[in-house]
Design a protein around this motif. Structure first.
Motif, short mmCIF file in Angstrom:
data_model
loop_
_atom_site.label_atom_id
_atom_site.label_comp_id
_atom_site.label_asym_id
_atom_site.label_seq_id
_atom_site.Cartn_x
_atom_site.Cartn_y
_atom_site.Cartn_z
N UNK A 179 0.87 -1.17 0.00
CA UNK A 179 0.00 0.00 0.00
C UNK A 179 0.91 1.22 0.00
N UNK A 180 0.82 2.02 -1.05
CA UNK A 180 1.72 3.16 -1.25
C UNK A 180 0.95 4.45 -0.98
N UNK A 181 1.53 5.30 -0.16
CA UNK A 181 0.94 6.60 0.17
C UNK A 181 1.66 7.65 -0.66
N UNK A 222 13.99 8.03 -0.41
CA UNK A 222 13.39 8.24 -1.72
C UNK A 222 12.17 7.36 -1.99
N UNK A 223 12.12 6.18 -1.37
CA UNK A 223 11.05 5.23 -1.72
C UNK A 223 10.43 4.57 -0.50
N UNK A 224 10.34 5.26 0.58
CA UNK A 224 9.86 4.63 1.81
C UNK A 224 8.38 4.90 2.08
N UNK A 225 7.66 5.34 1.08
CA UNK A 225 6.27 5.74 1.30
C UNK A 225 5.29 4.59 1.10
N UNK A 243 8.97 17.69 2.61
CA UNK A 243 10.08 16.88 3.11
C UNK A 243 9.93 15.42 2.68
N UNK A 244 8.90 15.15 1.92
CA UNK A 244 8.61 13.86 1.30
C UNK A 244 8.44 12.71 2.28
N UNK A 245 8.99 11.58 1.89
CA UNK A 245 8.60 10.30 2.46
C UNK A 245 8.82 10.11 3.95
N UNK A 266 4.39 -0.41 9.99
CA UNK A 266 5.82 -0.19 9.96
C UNK A 266 6.15 0.35 8.58
N UNK A 267 6.83 1.45 8.53
CA UNK A 267 7.17 2.08 7.25
C UNK A 267 8.00 1.15 6.39
N UNK A 268 7.77 1.22 5.09
CA UNK A 268 8.55 0.43 4.16
C UNK A 268 10.03 0.77 4.20
#
Length: 154
Positions: free
Chosen positions: A74-76, A118-121, A83-85, A104-106
Motif C-alpha cells: 500500500x503506497x501513500x 526516496x522510496x519509503x512511502x 520533506x517527502x517520504x 511499519x514504514x517500508x
C-alpha cells in the motif's frame, strides 16, 4: 570442506514427514494448492477493498496488486509533502495509530538510507495471519482512513 553441498538432514526429515502426514506427494500438492488458493482469495479481497477506498479513489494512495505471495503493498503518495517520504510516513504511522491499526514504514525494509528517503512511502500488508476476509477489509478501511487524516485540511 568449508561448506556442505548437501541439504540439511533435519530439513529433509521435516519435509519427508510433512509429505507423509499429508498422504504422500499427491496430498502434499493438494495442500500447497489449497494454501495458494486461500492466499489468492485473501489478496483479492484486500486489494479490492483498498481499490474502492476513499484514499485510493482520491489519488492519495494506491495499491500494488501482487501476482503472488503473502503481502500487498500500500503506497501513500507523498506529493503534497515538501520533506517527502520520511516525514510523511511518520505522520502516516501516527494517523494509523489513531484509526486503530499499527504499521511499519517500508523504509525499515531498506538497507540503504538513500533508498529509505526516496522510496519509503509504503507499508506491506500481510495476508497470512488475518482470521477472515472481514478483518482484511477492515484493515483496508482503517489504512484509507489514516490517509484521509493526512489530508484533513484539504
Amino acid at each position: 570442506m568449508v561448506s556442505t553441498r548437501n541439504p540439511s538432514g533435519l530439513s529433509q526429515i521435516v519435509l519427508n514427514n510433512t509429505i507423509s502426514a499429508l498422504g504422500g506427494l499427491q496430498g502434499y500438492l493438494s495442500w500447497i494448492i489449497s494454501v495458494r488458493n486461500e492466499y489468492l482469495k485473501r489478496k483479492n479481497a484486500l486489494v479490492l477493498a483498498l481499490q474502492h477506498s476513499e484514499a485510493v479513489k482520491k489519488g492519495w494512495a494506491y495499491v500494488n496488486d501482487a501476482e503472488c505471495g503473502m503481502f500487498v503493498t500500500f503506497v501513500v503518495n507523498a506529493d503534497h509533502v515538501d520533506d517527502k517520504h520520511e516525514f510523511m510516513m511518520n505522520e502516516f504511522r501516527l494517523a494509523t495509530a489513531q484509526t486503530g491499526v499499527l504499521t511499519v514504514s517500508g523504509g525499515n525494509l531498506s538497507i540503504s538510507d538513500v533508498a529509505k528517503k526516496e522510496r519509503a512511502n509504503f507499508v506491506r500488508i500481510s495476508l497470512a495471519s488475518a482470521p477472515d476476509l472481514k478483518t482484511l477489509e477492515e484493515a483496508a478501511k482503517r489504512l484509507s482512513d489514516a490517509v484521509v487524516l493526512l489530508h484533513k485540511d484539504e
